[in-house]
Motif scaffolding. Structure first.
Motif, PDB file in Angstrom:
ATOM      1  N   MET A  79       0.842  -1.189   0.000  1.00 24.61           N
ATOM      2  CA  MET A  79       0.000   0.000   0.000  1.00 24.61           C
ATOM      3  C   MET A  79       0.881   1.244   0.000  1.00 24.61           C
ATOM      4  O   MET A  79       1.907   1.291   0.664  1.00 24.61           O
ATOM      5  N   ASN A  80       0.485   2.227  -0.752  1.00 28.91           N
ATOM      6  CA  ASN A  80       1.237   3.471  -0.803  1.00 28.91           C
ATOM      7  C   ASN A  80       0.935   4.318   0.416  1.00 28.91           C
ATOM      8  O   ASN A  80      -0.145   4.261   0.988  1.00 28.91           O
ATOM      9  N   ASP A  81       1.901   5.110   0.806  1.00 25.85           N
ATOM     10  CA  ASP A  81       1.755   5.944   1.987  1.00 25.85           C
ATOM     11  C   ASP A  81       0.939   7.201   1.744  1.00 25.85           C
ATOM     12  O   ASP A  81       0.323   7.719   2.662  1.00 25.85           O
ATOM     13  N   VAL A  82       0.981   7.735   0.538  1.00 26.45           N
ATOM     14  CA  VAL A  82       0.263   8.980   0.264  1.00 26.45           C
ATOM     15  C   VAL A  82      -0.187   8.997  -1.192  1.00 26.45           C
ATOM     16  O   VAL A  82       0.475   8.449  -2.064  1.00 26.45           O
ATOM     17  N   SER A  83      -1.330   9.639  -1.411  1.00 26.36           N
ATOM     18  CA  SER A  83      -1.838   9.775  -2.776  1.00 26.36           C
ATOM     19  C   SER A  83      -2.136  11.244  -3.025  1.00 26.36           C
ATOM     20  O   SER A  83      -2.681  11.939  -2.162  1.00 26.36           O
ATOM     21  N   VAL A  84      -1.738  11.706  -4.205  1.00 28.63           N
ATOM     22  CA  VAL A  84      -1.844  13.124  -4.557  1.00 28.63           C
ATOM     23  C   VAL A  84      -2.591  13.262  -5.874  1.00 28.63           C
ATOM     24  O   VAL A  84      -2.255  12.603  -6.859  1.00 28.63           O
ATOM     25  N   LEU A  85      -3.604  14.139  -5.874  1.00 27.16           N
ATOM     26  CA  LEU A  85      -4.361  14.446  -7.082  1.00 27.16           C
ATOM     27  C   LEU A  85      -4.135  15.907  -7.439  1.00 27.16           C
ATOM     28  O   LEU A  85      -4.352  16.789  -6.609  1.00 27.16           O
ATOM     29  N   PHE A  86      -3.672  16.160  -8.656  1.00 26.46           N
ATOM     30  CA  PHE A  86      -3.481  17.514  -9.163  1.00 26.46           C
ATOM     31  C   PHE A  86      -4.692  17.877 -10.009  1.00 26.46           C
ATOM     32  O   PHE A  86      -5.123  17.074 -10.840  1.00 26.46           O
ATOM     33  N   VAL A  87      -5.242  19.080  -9.809  1.00 23.22           N
ATOM     34  CA  VAL A  87      -6.469  19.466 -10.489  1.00 23.22           C
ATOM     35  C   VAL A  87      -6.333  20.854 -11.115  1.00 23.22           C
ATOM     36  O   VAL A  87      -5.876  21.798 -10.462  1.00 23.22           O
ATOM     37  N   CYS A  88      -6.739  20.950 -12.390  1.00 19.19           N
ATOM     38  CA  CYS A  88      -6.842  22.251 -13.054  1.00 19.19           C
ATOM     39  C   CYS A  88      -8.228  22.318 -13.698  1.00 19.19           C
ATOM     40  O   CYS A  88      -9.122  21.562 -13.331  1.00 19.19           O
ATOM     41  N   LEU A  89      -8.416  23.183 -14.640  1.00 14.96           N
ATOM     42  CA  LEU A  89      -9.736  23.388 -15.227  1.00 14.96           C
ATOM     43  C   LEU A  89     -10.173  22.222 -16.117  1.00 14.96           C
ATOM     44  O   LEU A  89     -11.190  21.583 -15.873  1.00 14.96           O
ATOM     45  N   PHE A  96      -7.857  10.154  -2.365  1.00 13.55           N
ATOM     46  CA  PHE A  96      -6.634  10.959  -2.341  1.00 13.55           C
ATOM     47  C   PHE A  96      -6.442  11.686  -1.019  1.00 13.55           C
ATOM     48  O   PHE A  96      -7.364  12.289  -0.483  1.00 13.55           O
ATOM     49  N   ASP A  97      -5.194  11.618  -0.531  1.00 12.11           N
ATOM     50  CA  ASP A  97      -4.827  12.295   0.711  1.00 12.11           C
ATOM     51  C   ASP A  97      -4.655  13.791   0.503  1.00 12.11           C
ATOM     52  O   ASP A  97      -4.961  14.578   1.397  1.00 12.11           O
ATOM     53  N   LEU A  98      -4.135  14.162  -0.654  1.00 11.79           N
ATOM     54  CA  LEU A  98      -3.921  15.564  -1.003  1.00 11.79           C
ATOM     55  C   LEU A  98      -4.563  15.840  -2.346  1.00 11.79           C
ATOM     56  O   LEU A  98      -4.329  15.103  -3.307  1.00 11.79           O
ATOM     57  N   ILE A  99      -5.352  16.901  -2.415  1.00  8.11           N
ATOM     58  CA  ILE A  99      -5.974  17.328  -3.663  1.00  8.11           C
ATOM     59  C   ILE A  99      -5.515  18.758  -3.885  1.00  8.11           C
ATOM     60  O   ILE A  99      -5.855  19.656  -3.105  1.00  8.11           O
ATOM     61  N   LEU A 100      -4.694  18.956  -4.911  1.00 11.15           N
ATOM     62  CA  LEU A 100      -4.032  20.238  -5.121  1.00 11.15           C
ATOM     63  C   LEU A 100      -4.565  20.937  -6.356  1.00 11.15           C
ATOM     64  O   LEU A 100      -4.347  20.492  -7.481  1.00 11.15           O
ATOM     65  N   GLY A 101      -5.265  22.043  -6.136  1.00  4.85           N
ATOM     66  CA  GLY A 101      -5.764  22.865  -7.231  1.00  4.85           C
ATOM     67  C   GLY A 101      -4.666  23.785  -7.725  1.00  4.85           C
ATOM     68  O   GLY A 101      -3.917  24.353  -6.933  1.00  4.85           O
ATOM     69  N   PRO A 148     -17.098  16.648  -0.277  1.00  8.53           N
ATOM     70  CA  PRO A 148     -17.804  16.386   0.978  1.00  8.53           C
ATOM     71  C   PRO A 148     -17.099  17.138   2.115  1.00  8.53           C
ATOM     72  O   PRO A 148     -15.879  17.371   2.043  1.00  8.53           O
ATOM     73  N   GLU A 149     -17.822  17.510   3.114  1.00  8.48           N
ATOM     74  CA  GLU A 149     -17.274  18.283   4.231  1.00  8.48           C
ATOM     75  C   GLU A 149     -15.993  17.663   4.792  1.00  8.48           C
ATOM     76  O   GLU A 149     -15.013  18.355   5.025  1.00  8.48           O
ATOM     77  N   GLU A 150     -15.988  16.350   4.970  1.00  8.06           N
ATOM     78  CA  GLU A 150     -14.837  15.685   5.587  1.00  8.06           C
ATOM     79  C   GLU A 150     -13.587  15.697   4.698  1.00  8.06           C
ATOM     80  O   GLU A 150     -12.486  15.442   5.169  1.00  8.06           O
ATOM     81  N   ALA A 151     -13.733  16.003   3.424  1.00 12.26           N
ATOM     82  CA  ALA A 151     -12.590  16.011   2.498  1.00 12.26           C
ATOM     83  C   ALA A 151     -12.034  17.413   2.254  1.00 12.26           C
ATOM     84  O   ALA A 151     -10.955  17.549   1.689  1.00 12.26           O
ATOM     85  N   ARG A 152     -12.728  18.433   2.660  1.00 10.04           N
ATOM     86  CA  ARG A 152     -12.303  19.800   2.344  1.00 10.04           C
ATOM     87  C   ARG A 152     -10.935  20.165   2.907  1.00 10.04           C
ATOM     88  O   ARG A 152     -10.214  20.954   2.325  1.00 10.04           O
ATOM     89  N   GLY A 153     -10.555  19.574   4.003  1.00  2.00           N
ATOM     90  CA  GLY A 153      -9.248  19.843   4.599  1.00  2.00           C
ATOM     91  C   GLY A 153      -8.085  19.282   3.800  1.00  2.00           C
ATOM     92  O   GLY A 153      -6.936  19.655   4.025  1.00  2.00           O
ATOM     93  N   ARG A 154      -8.375  18.406   2.858  1.00  3.43           N
ATOM     94  CA  ARG A 154      -7.330  17.818   2.017  1.00  3.43           C
ATOM     95  C   ARG A 154      -7.147  18.583   0.712  1.00  3.43           C
ATOM     96  O   ARG A 154      -6.301  18.235  -0.094  1.00  3.43           O
ATOM     97  N   VAL A 155      -7.959  19.625   0.506  1.00  3.87           N
ATOM     98  CA  VAL A 155      -7.900  20.432  -0.718  1.00  3.87           C
ATOM     99  C   VAL A 155      -7.043  21.663  -0.438  1.00  3.87           C
ATOM    100  O   VAL A 155      -7.294  22.398   0.511  1.00  3.87           O
ATOM    101  N   HIS A 156      -6.016  21.851  -1.268  1.00  4.51           N
ATOM    102  CA  HIS A 156      -5.077  22.957  -1.065  1.00  4.51           C
ATOM    103  C   HIS A 156      -4.740  23.620  -2.400  1.00  4.51           C
ATOM    104  O   HIS A 156      -4.795  22.972  -3.448  1.00  4.51           O
TER     105      HIS A 156
END
Length: 168
Positions: free
Chosen positions: A1-11, A84-89, A103-111
């Motif tokens: 299992m991976n320790d961290v997952s990162v999602l990069f998001v643009c338009l 995803f642990d980190l969601i980076l806009g 969802p409310e519980e995921a908003r803290g992972r959005v940066h």
């Protein structure tokens, strides 16, 4: 299992976020973290779903030995907020759009990408309407942030629990 997952998001998931995905994968491999980190990219809109990244993103990445040609655009979805642990806009508008559907519980992972990775709050500009020099400039912004993020991850004890406090 991976320790961290990162999602990069643009338009539209054809310029900045696939570039960030490819650059980050490359840097993670260089830092010996490939087995610990999962990365992906998405767009807030679905206009380009199934398309390859913009040819200029592919070209600038290729100049630095990174292949984006197999990536396909997709739209962010509900599963991403669980996966995803980190969601980076890439810009503040992306972050606002992501948080609006998260969802409310995921908003803290959005940066904002720059805030989390470089400690500076600025938008990575969308190079879509620009030329090759705009893509080059964006590549360097993304690369600097991705190097910083990989170094933070390497020196932290991040886990799949979503604890990003040691990364800030």
């Amino acid at each position: 299992m991976n320790d961290v997952s990162v999602l990069f998001v643009c338009l539209g998931n054809i310029c900045r976020s696939p570039l960030a995905e490819g650059v980050f994968r490359h840097i993670v491999a260089q830092h010996g973290l490939a087995g610990r980190v999962t990365t992906d990219s998405a767009g807030t809109g679905g206009w380009h779903t199934g398309e390859a990244p913009d040819r200029r993103s592919i070209a600038v990445a290729a100049q630095y030995g990174i292949d984006l040609s197999k990536l396909k655009a997709r739209q962010i979805n509900r599963r991403d907020f669980q996966s995803f642990d980190l969601i980076l806009g890439m810009d503040s508008s992306n972050v606002a759009n992501i948080r609006r559907v998260a969802p409310e519980e995921a908003r803290g992972r959005v940066h904002l990408f720059s805030t989390l990775t470089l400690g500076k709050s600025f938008d990575v500009p969308d190079p879509y309407y620009g030329d090759a020099s705009d893509f080059e400039r964006v590549y360097h912004m993304i690369s600097e942030g991705c190097v910083s993020l990989a170094e933070m991850l390497k020196s932290s004890d991040m886990s799949a629990s979503g604890n990003t406090s040691s990364v800030r």
